[in-house]
Design an enzyme around this catalytic site. Structure first.
Site, PDB file in Angstrom:
ATOM      1  N   LEU A   1       2.258  -0.344  -9.598  1.00 13.10           N
ATOM      2  CA  LEU A   1       2.970   1.248 -11.004  1.00 13.10           C
ATOM      3  C   LEU A   1       2.358   2.297 -10.039  1.00 13.10           C
ATOM      4  O   LEU A   1       3.395   3.503 -10.747  1.00 13.10           O
ATOM      5  CB  LEU A   1       2.117  -0.124 -12.111  1.00 13.10           C
ATOM      6  CG  LEU A   1       2.564  -0.121 -13.333  1.00 13.10           C
ATOM      7  CD1 LEU A   1       1.306  -1.338 -14.172  1.00 13.10           C
ATOM      8  CD2 LEU A   1       3.722  -0.807 -12.975  1.00 13.10           C
TER       9      LEU A   1
ATOM     10  N   ASN B   1      -4.961  -0.330  -6.482  1.00 13.42           N
ATOM     11  CA  ASN B   1      -4.716   0.602  -5.118  1.00 13.42           C
ATOM     12  C   ASN B   1      -3.930   1.025  -5.435  1.00 13.42           C
ATOM     13  O   ASN B   1      -2.915   2.970  -4.323  1.00 13.42           O
ATOM     14  CB  ASN B   1      -4.467   0.413  -3.779  1.00 13.42           C
ATOM     15  CG  ASN B   1      -2.329  -0.400  -3.978  1.00 13.42           C
ATOM     16  OD1 ASN B   1      -2.946  -1.247  -5.182  1.00 13.42           O
ATOM     17  ND2 ASN B   1      -2.232  -1.096  -3.032  1.00 13.42           N
TER      18      ASN B   1
ATOM     19  N   ASP C   1       3.999  -9.232  -6.302  1.00 15.53           N
ATOM     20  CA  ASP C   1       3.944  -8.260  -5.719  1.00 15.53           C
ATOM     21  C   ASP C   1       4.616  -6.833  -5.633  1.00 15.53           C
ATOM     22  O   ASP C   1       5.009  -6.531  -4.373  1.00 15.53           O
ATOM     23  CB  ASP C   1       3.344  -8.267  -3.928  1.00 15.53           C
ATOM     24  CG  ASP C   1       3.055  -7.494  -3.164  1.00 15.53           C
ATOM     25  OD1 ASP C   1       2.993  -6.381  -3.215  1.00 15.53           O
ATOM     26  OD2 ASP C   1       1.848  -7.760  -2.002  1.00 15.53           O
TER      27      ASP C   1
HETATM   28 ZN    ZN Z   1      -1.767  -7.036  -0.797  1.00 20.84          ZN
END
Ligand code: ZN
Length: 467
Positions: free
Chosen positions: A77, A108, A318
């Site tokens: 996001l 991340n 993903d």
């Molecule tokens: Zn990954």
């Protein structure tokens, strides 16, 4: 999840009803033709030809599947830190349009989710979003692979998945300690399987096409070595690992063997690894650069078979938005990743549920035709997108959540209504994401989310976001 509940502002003193009429209800218990009546965020009646309460909002589901809302285990996001690419709000809108009623936000971000403060910030941004926003925590501080993140403190906030996604935990002793530590909190470690030393410098799958194009490759072994290593660590520690986005035939075989051994491993695949191959890179178009990279035909076919035989537990997007200034670069400089939330369902149905001869429709490149696995029932594909990932995320009703459960009276009204026959063209400019990096631009999809109901509120009606 210890996460605030949003019911929208519309709930007044008079009960407002929503009726989903004329569809086929499909969930973990089976399928049956039925209408669904919703009030105050809950399913109150499921049956044939229900009487419509006065003033009810009626959602037409003729010819449609009425399923528990989809649950994405793997959504980037980008907030905090890269709001030009996506925000919690824009990503949740894209999710709702894709039929998702919950997403797990990857940690991340910048800063990463390695502290209670950042986890609480993302959870708070998710309050009032168009779907539930659960948060994954980092395994290590700064995702640097050295010191463990405060897994216990994050678990106490309801965080159930931990991952350094974007990178794998390289140091085997750090991963061992993380697994031993995580056991005490009943949380799952999710691994991005990639051996840095072997993958470094690669921009696509190492194989026939990387040789032909002269592009440095990432060998399948970079992933498979870490899958094999972590299976050994699960055996050693009694811990639990979820493998993110497995992309090769041998990764799937390793997971199947570990499962047969009784080890606590689960695995997800992405829609793009079920439908696209490294041949897409022939034009050096960075939109097809993704990590793990698009692999070979044999891998795509093996991943489809692994979905059909139960080895794969979930399809996860993903979804990886990148602002055009960054993504529209040369293949070596462009960051890996592609959008996925709004196309996941039709791509998954096209790759898995369509008859072999029809699989080209949603972009299925591999020409294996009748040699591929038999078509899955649409209900089983929905299981991979809804009730099975809900359990891995810790969001299922018997885990204290309200996602992926059977559609029955008393259940939370998290529902998506899918027209499997509707066709639509992917126009990047009209996607809800702030970014445009879809690999499906201009492609005609078969299968569309017609309505999404999140905690009783119709957030998507006739394929249009309501707010
Ligand atoms: Zn990954």
């Amino acid at each position: 999840m210890a996460e605030p509940t949003s019911h929208g502002a519309a709930a007044g003193p008079v009960a407002r009803y929503v009726v989903i009429r004329g569809g086929t209800v499909v969930d973990g218990t089976g399928s049956r033709a039925a209408d669904v009546v919703i009030s105050e965020g809950q399913v109150v009646e499921v049956g044939a030809d229900v009487s419509v309460p006065p003033g009810a909002t009626v959602l037409d589901a003729g010819g449609c599947l009425v399923a528990p809302g989809l649950v994405d285990l793997h959504t980037h996001l980008r907030q905090p830190g890269a709001e030009d690419a996506e925000t919690v709000e824009s990503g949740a809108r894209a999710a709702a349009l894709g039929g998702f009623t919950a997403v797990v936000a990857m940690p991340n971000t910048d800063p990463p989710v390695d502290s209670a403060a950042v986890a609480l910030e993302v959870l708070s941004l998710g309050t009032g979003a168009m779907c539930q926003v659960a948060v994954a925590g980092a395994i290590t501080m700064g995702r640097a692979g050295e010191r463990l993140a405060p897994i216990g403190e994050l678990a106490s906030l309801g965080v159930r998945l931990f991952t350094d996604d974007g990178a794998g935990v390289q140091d085997v002793s750090v991963m061992r300690r993380a697994l031993e530590y995580a056991r005490g909190f009943d949380v799952t470690l999710a691994q991005h399987c990639e051996d840095d030393a072997l993958a470094r410098g690669g921009h696509m799958h190492e194989g026939e096409w990387s040789s032909r194009l002269g592009v440095p490759g990432i060998p399948a072994e970079a992933e498979e070595m870490m899958v094999a290593r972590d299976i050994a660590l699960v055996r050693l520690t009694g811990g639990r690992v979820h493998f993110l986005h497995i992309s090769t035939a041998r990764s799937a075989a390793l997971v199947a063997a570990a499962r047969a051994e009784g080890l606590a491993v689960t695995a997800e695949v992405t829609p793009h690894h079920l439908s696209l191959t490294h041949a897409e890179l022939a034009g050096y178009d960075p939109v097809f650069k993704v990590n793990p990279p698009l692999r070979a035909d044999v891998d795509v076919c093996a991943l489809r078979a692994a979905c059909a035989d139960g080895t794969v537990d979930a399809i996860a997007t993903d979804h990886a938005p990148h602002a055009p200034e960054r993504k529209d670069a040369t293949l070596d400089l462009a960051p890996p990743g592609m959008l996925g939330l709004q196309t996941a369902l039709p791509v998954a149905l096209g790759a898995l549920a369509a008859r072999a001869a029809d699989r080209g429709r949603n972009g299925g490149t591999p020409g294996h035709g009748a040699g591929g696995p038999p078509a899955m029932a649409p209900r089983d594909v929905l299981g991979l997108l809804s009730w099975r990932p809900a359990r891995i995320a810790g969001l299922a009703p018997d885990q204290g959540g309200d996602q992926g459960g059977p559609i029955e009276p008393g259940a939370a009204a998290n529902i998506c209504v899918i027209d499997p026959a509707a066709t639509w063209e992917v126009d990047p400019a009209r996607l809800a994401s702030r970014s445009r990096n879809t690999p499906w631009a201009g492609r005609v999809m078969t299968g569309q989310v017609r309505h999404t109901v999140f905690r009783g509120e119709p957030v998507v009606v006739d394929a249009v976001a309501q707010r």
